[in-house]
Design a protein around this motif. Structure first.
Motif, PDB file in Angstrom:
ATOM      1  N   LEU A 291      41.058  80.424  65.616  1.00  0.00           N
ATOM      2  CA  LEU A 291      41.766  79.146  65.563  1.00  0.00           C
ATOM      3  C   LEU A 291      41.042  78.168  64.631  1.00  0.00           C
ATOM      4  CD1 LEU A 291      44.327  78.373  66.960  1.00  0.00           C
ATOM      5  CD2 LEU A 291      43.009  77.380  68.811  1.00  0.00           C
ATOM      6  N   VAL A 292      39.733  78.105  64.781  1.00  0.00           N
ATOM      7  CA  VAL A 292      38.942  77.217  63.932  1.00  0.00           C
ATOM      8  C   VAL A 292      39.104  77.609  62.462  1.00  0.00           C
ATOM      9  CG1 VAL A 292      36.583  76.572  63.313  1.00  0.00           C
ATOM     10  CG2 VAL A 292      37.284  76.609  65.707  1.00  0.00           C
ATOM     11  N   LEU A 293      39.075  78.915  62.197  1.00  0.00           N
ATOM     12  CA  LEU A 293      39.236  79.395  60.825  1.00  0.00           C
ATOM     13  C   LEU A 293      40.581  78.963  60.250  1.00  0.00           C
ATOM     14  CD1 LEU A 293      37.905  83.034  60.954  1.00  0.00           C
ATOM     15  CD2 LEU A 293      37.117  81.237  59.432  1.00  0.00           C
ATOM     16  N   ILE A 294      41.640  79.183  61.042  1.00  0.00           N
ATOM     17  CA  ILE A 294      42.980  78.879  60.546  1.00  0.00           C
ATOM     18  C   ILE A 294      43.101  77.392  60.237  1.00  0.00           C
ATOM     19  CG2 ILE A 294      45.420  78.800  61.151  1.00  0.00           C
ATOM     20  CD1 ILE A 294      44.934  81.275  62.862  1.00  0.00           C
ATOM     21  N   VAL A 295      42.531  76.574  61.115  1.00  0.00           N
ATOM     22  CA  VAL A 295      42.706  75.132  60.945  1.00  0.00           C
ATOM     23  C   VAL A 295      41.787  74.585  59.860  1.00  0.00           C
ATOM     24  CG1 VAL A 295      42.491  72.907  62.084  1.00  0.00           C
ATOM     25  CG2 VAL A 295      43.480  74.839  63.318  1.00  0.00           C
TER      26      VAL A 295
ATOM     27  N   MET C  94      50.588  72.219  63.378  1.00  0.00           N
ATOM     28  CA  MET C  94      50.706  73.374  62.499  1.00  0.00           C
ATOM     29  C   MET C  94      52.121  73.567  61.957  1.00  0.00           C
ATOM     30  SD  MET C  94      47.837  75.789  63.841  1.00  0.00           S
ATOM     31  CE  MET C  94      48.005  76.298  62.202  1.00  0.00           C
ATOM     32  N   TYR C  95      53.065  72.705  62.365  1.00  0.00           N
ATOM     33  CA  TYR C  95      54.460  72.964  61.993  1.00  0.00           C
ATOM     34  C   TYR C  95      54.668  73.026  60.494  1.00  0.00           C
ATOM     35  CZ  TYR C  95      55.504  72.246  66.892  1.00  0.00           C
ATOM     36  OH  TYR C  95      55.538  72.363  68.253  1.00  0.00           O
ATOM     37  N   ALA C  96      53.825  72.310  59.742  1.00  0.00           N
ATOM     38  CA  ALA C  96      54.020  72.315  58.288  1.00  0.00           C
ATOM     39  C   ALA C  96      53.511  73.599  57.653  1.00  0.00           C
ATOM     40  CB  ALA C  96      53.303  71.113  57.671  1.00  0.00           C
ATOM     41  N   ARG C  97      52.739  74.372  58.411  1.00  0.00           N
ATOM     42  CA  ARG C  97      52.140  75.574  57.820  1.00  0.00           C
ATOM     43  C   ARG C  97      53.158  76.709  57.766  1.00  0.00           C
ATOM     44  NH1 ARG C  97      46.409  75.033  58.735  1.00  0.00           N
ATOM     45  NH2 ARG C  97      46.081  77.013  57.677  1.00  0.00           N
ATOM     46  N   ASP C  98      52.760  77.727  57.029  1.00  0.00           N
ATOM     47  CA  ASP C  98      53.592  78.906  56.847  1.00  0.00           C
ATOM     48  C   ASP C  98      53.872  79.604  58.186  1.00  0.00           C
ATOM     49  OD1 ASP C  98      54.508  80.727  54.569  1.00  0.00           O
ATOM     50  OD2 ASP C  98      53.495  82.116  55.917  1.00  0.00           O
ATOM     51  N   GLU C  99      55.059  80.223  58.289  1.00  0.00           N
ATOM     52  CA  GLU C  99      55.428  80.950  59.511  1.00  0.00           C
ATOM     53  C   GLU C  99      54.348  81.933  59.950  1.00  0.00           C
ATOM     54  OE1 GLU C  99      59.141  83.195  59.716  1.00  0.00           O
ATOM     55  OE2 GLU C  99      60.208  81.400  59.132  1.00  0.00           O
ATOM     56  N   VAL C 100      53.798  82.640  58.983  1.00  0.00           N
ATOM     57  CA  VAL C 100      52.822  83.673  59.309  1.00  0.00           C
ATOM     58  C   VAL C 100      51.534  83.047  59.836  1.00  0.00           C
ATOM     59  CG1 VAL C 100      51.441  85.529  58.350  1.00  0.00           C
ATOM     60  CG2 VAL C 100      53.802  85.287  57.666  1.00  0.00           C
TER      61      VAL C 100
END
Ligand SMILES: Nc1ncnc2c1ncn2[C@@H]1O[C@H](COP(=O)(O)OP(=O)(O)OP(=O)(O)O)[C@@H](O)[C@H]1O
Ligand SMILES: [Mg+2]
Lengths: 312, 261, 298
Positions: A291-295, C94-100
């Protein structure tokens, strides 16, 4: 432009590992070998991810490679690690080539879900195939190298060096591929496929090629994992296994062909450590890390290194 | 003059909308043709069908006598029919220069220089120079050199439009279809841009079709006008004749005047 | 041939269960375009909450007939805070991010929730057989089937019908359909889009939790319960067309019948056929059976 040091890094790392390997404890050799196996799979996922594609079913090829290696030993008495990896990779590549005709037409979520379904098909078949041990799978005889069986205390080391050699070769090949005109197409496919078509290239064909390379790499990785662990079972094709590979890929980022192996080593270490410390919360640590990575680090850990280099 | 591109009886429907109804046009080699018509008249649909993105429900397209109707856009591009887009289609994560290099890489690969060991420094077919130089020349020609290393996502609209057109140059187009090449720029700039684009392609001979809403630009550059209305071609003549046609005045020119006022 | 009645009965029951399990997934995708991996976690949370609280309820000697209500209430009360927290604290950014990318975020949350569940309920299995045993069984062609499974079928019909009614016949539902169609325009027109997303995520997650709760009496509730459900419900909604309610129903019926056929005639292919059908449907209709037309691109 910075000079490309990838080849030097890979060469140095290989020599260092081969020379220093004998002093590593056995458990570290094991972790490193498994990291090479997973890193090979993640390297293939990096290729796909650069083109904007995430496969939630890469465990299909990993498992195929592993069962190919297993079947070679069980039915044909072959235990040579290089033959196992070669044939495992070839079988996986062939399957990837065939289903690639279907899969290369899909993008985004649908690419992911279809690849997921395909891996679950293999899982569904394996758990019910008694000749291959059903849900329990089966054990694999210790590896030989070019027909020689190393003495027991050297088995881990020789498997590790073989793994490192194959991983280094794979990384160099992929590195070269990424510099060819079609290899460079990946970000273009991700950004705007219509323009790619209107420039005269087939995005579908490019995706197909990447999918076959990724499948072959995962097959080699699966065969390697099979001989390193000495046991295979259908969980190697389950979706949670694919999830691990995606985790490693996101951890590594797509910036370098070395990164997947570093990512796999970090993953293996976190896994071993967190599991040892607290068997009931290790997944939570992984989840939090992801999660931290993605954000905060969408380009992966590797971007830390390059960001630093760019500033200096 | 010989006909280079021949569209016959092209029809295309989207549900209840008729985007093209028996559209026919024979385009002379090396001519410059203006496509006019109000919003939704079917100009982009016409370009989409010529370039293989949309398959017509009926009708056929030939290029130098060869039927290209069933071909995919990439195959048609390789034959030398290239297009720009009404909304620029760029690689948004890459820089201006990298956008050019992607296109040139494809051209090299299609010419057999895309193998595993190729380094991408082979001369680009039609240019005789390595891709890196060709890219610089095209960018300079289109006044894009100063944006070379900028990410395309942060470019101003007019620059995006120019880059979109510059990207069509990599394959040395024999037929160039420009979808509103001058939209979004001031009236004075339109002439300069059209002149620049025509200079870039016509030195070695090329046929150009361009969609344009400004009738002064059309009269200046087009040798011939195709006027679209409601999916049909309602006039096909020289600019003087077409723009004076009562039906064109009612359905195209008049409406545009009203819309601009 | 005499197996046909049981193929049908099994197929219908399994379809109903699948539909219930997949409903929340397709709702959340349909509205928010999120492929929600935590769906399986909510299924497991619902099952655990229902099993543990119902067991406690029955242990105190309260009337067993009310245990069905306890199942439902337990699942809702326990799952709702999780759903609200996840949407408010993480997903809404996160809604603005890509679906994946959002999918990966929900995968991370799934990993976290797997262990949270273990921390709350431990790793030992829970059984509550009473709600299941209480209703007895019925006979079709000499085969006995638990009557409880009829309750599952009824619940599936109620959930599906209720959701359809909510979406198409209420003011809130109609506004929601507008939000799906164009979030930007809806926002410009003063609709609180964020609130609709929260409500959708909550409702979708509660549906998953309820599916888990209704399943709890028929299985032993153990760690990893939600893991299989994720891929199965993916298969169902992908076959039907992601985001489509009738699609989920059709997908559930197809998978249910196919599995039932396989269980009766070729048991070794049980899992294989489900994913084979999914792959086959995608091969022919890349976006599933009930898919919307793709928008114009150039
Ligand atoms: N892919 C598509 N799907 C559905 N309808 C389409 C599609 N492409 C075009 N149309 C419809 O066909 C008609 C013609 O559209 P087209 O884009 O060709 O017009 P145009 O002349 O280029 O207009 P503009 O000046 O606005 O660009 C319009 O009604 C449009 O909505
Ligand atoms: Mg148009």
């Amino acid at each position: 432009m910075r000079r490309d040091r990838t080849v030097a890094v890979i060469g140095t790392a290989f020599v260092a590992l081969a020379a220093g390997g004998p002093w590593l404890p056995q458990w570290a050799m094991f972790i490193a070998t498994v990291a090479f196996a997973r890193g090979l799979v993640a390297l293939g996922l990096v290729l796909l991810l650069r083109a904007g594609l995430i496969s939630f079913g890469q465990a299909l090829f990993y498992c195929l490679g592993a069962y190919t290696a297993g079947a070679l030993g069980r039915f044909y008495g072959v235990s040579d690690i290089f033959i196992e990896m070669l044939v495992g990779g070839a079988v996986a590549a062939l399957v990837a080539f065939i289903i690639g005709f279907l899969l290369a037409r899909y993008r985004g979520i649908f690419f992911g879900l279809l690849s997921l379904a395909l891996s679950m098909i293999l899982y569904g078949l394996l758990v019910k195939t008694e000749a291959l041990g059903s849900t329990d799978g089966f054990n694999i005889a210790p590896s030989t190298l070019f027909g020689v069986r190393p003495p027991p205390e050297w088995v881990r080391y020789s498997v590790l060096v073989s793994a490192a050699a194959v991983a280094a070769a794979a990384a160099l090949i992929v590195h070269r591929y990424l510099q060819t005109p079609l290899g460079r197409l990946a970000p273009a496919i991700k950004d705007n496929e219509i323009r790619v078509e209107y420039m005269g290239a087939s995005a579908r064909k490019a995706v197909h090629v990447k999918y076959v390379i990724a499948g072959a790499l995962a097959g080699v990785g699966g065969a390697l994992a099979a001989t390193a662990v000495g046991h295979i079972d259908p969980d190697m094709a389950y979706w949670t296994t694919s999830g691990e590979f995606i985790f490693i890929t996101i951890l590594a980022g797509t910036g370098s062909v070395v990164a997947p192996f570093v990512g796999a080593l970090i993953y293996g270490s976190i896994h071993t450590l967190a599991y040892g410390l607290s068997p009931n919360t290790w997944q939570m640590s992984l989840g939090l890390a992801l999660l931290v990575l993605i954000v905060f680090l969408p380009e992966g850990l590797w971007s830390l290194a390059t960001r630093h280099a760019r500033r200096t | 003059m010989p006909v280079v591109l021949n569209a016959r009886g092209l029809s295309k429907r989207f549900g209840a909308v008729t985007a093209a109804h028996e559209v026919s046009a024979a385009i002379d080699k090396d001519s410059v043709v203006g496509l006019i018509g109000t919003n939704g008249a079917g100009k982009t649909t016409f370009i989409n069908m010529i370039t293989g993105y949309l398959k017509p429900d009926a009708g056929a397209i030939t290029y130098e006598g060869r039927d290209i109707t069933p071909l995919a856009p990439r195959q048609i591009t390789r034959l030398g029919i290239c297009r720009s887009f009404q909304i620029p289609q760029l690689y948004s994560s890459l820089s201006v220069h990298e956008n050019m290099m992607i296109g040139l890489g494809i051209v090299l690969a299609n010419a057999g220089h895309g193998g595993f060991l190729s380094r991408g420094d082979a001369p680009v077919p039609g240019y005789g120079e390595p891709a890196a130089q060709v890219a610089e020349h095209i960018l300079a020609r289109f006044g894009l050199a100063e944006y070379r290393d900028r990410n395309t996502q942060v470019l101003p609209g007019g620059v995006r439009k120019l880059l979109d057109i510059a990207l069509t140059m990599v394959a040395k187009p024999r037929v160039l279809l420009l979808d509103e090449p001058t939209s979004g720029v001031s009236a004075q700039e339109k002439f300069g841009i059209m002149q620049m684009v025509l200079d870039a392609v016509r030195a070695e001979g090329a046929t150009v079709l361009f969609v344009e809403h400004d009738m002064e630009v059309v009269s200046r550059f087009a040798q011939r006008v195709l006027a679209f209305y409601d999916g049909r071609v309602i006039a096909d003549a020289t600019p003087e004749v077409a723009l004076a046609d009562p039906e064109v005045r009612r359905h195209v020119v008049g409406r545009l005047r009203a819309a601009h006022a | 041939m005499d197996q046909i009645p049981s193929v049908i009965v099994d197929g219908v029951m399994y379809s109903a269960w699948l539909f219930m399990a997949a409903l929340g997934l397709t709702l959340i995708y349909g509205v928010m375009k999120i492929v929600n991996v935590t769906h399986g976690s909510f299924y497991a949370i619902g099952a655990y909450a229902a099993a543990s609280l119902t067991a406690a309820y029955l242990a105190r000697g309260f009337p067993p007939m009310l245990s069905y209500a306890v199942l439902v209430v337990a699942a809702i009360v326990v799952a709702a805070p999780f759903a609200i927290a996840i949407e408010r604290v993480i997903l809404r950014f996160m809604y603005a991010r890509d679906e994946v990318v959002i999918l990966l975020a929900t995968y991370a949350l799934f990993l976290i929730l797997e262990d949270v569940i273990k921390l709350i309920w431990g790793v030992n299995p829970y059984f509550i057989a009473e709600p299941y045993a209480l209703l007895g069984s019925f006979q079709v062609a000499d085969m006995a089937y638990p009557t409880y499974n009829l309750l599952l079928v009824a619940a599936a019909l109620v959930f599906g019908g209720g959701l359809a009614w909510l979406l198409h016949s209420t003011r809130a539902g109609k506004l929601l359909v507008a939000v799906i169609h164009d979030p930007e325009v809806s926002r410009a027109m003063g609709v609180n889009v964020g609130r609709y997303y929260l409500a959708t995520f909550l409702l979708g997650s509660l549906l998953a939790a309820l599916a888990g709760a209704f399943t709890a009496p028929t299985v032993s509730v153990v760690p990893g319960l939600g893991v299989d459900v994720i891929v199965l419900s993916f298969a169902v909604v992908v076959i039907g067309g992601l985001g489509s309610l009738p699609g989920a129903a059709l997908g559930a019926v197809i998978v249910g019948i196919v599995r039932s056929l396989s269980v009766h005639y070729m048991p070794q292919l049980e899992l294989f056929v489900i994913y084979f059908v999914m792959a086959a449907v995608l091969a022919v209709r890349p976006r599933g059976l009930f898919s919307l037309a793709e928008p114009r691109k150039i």
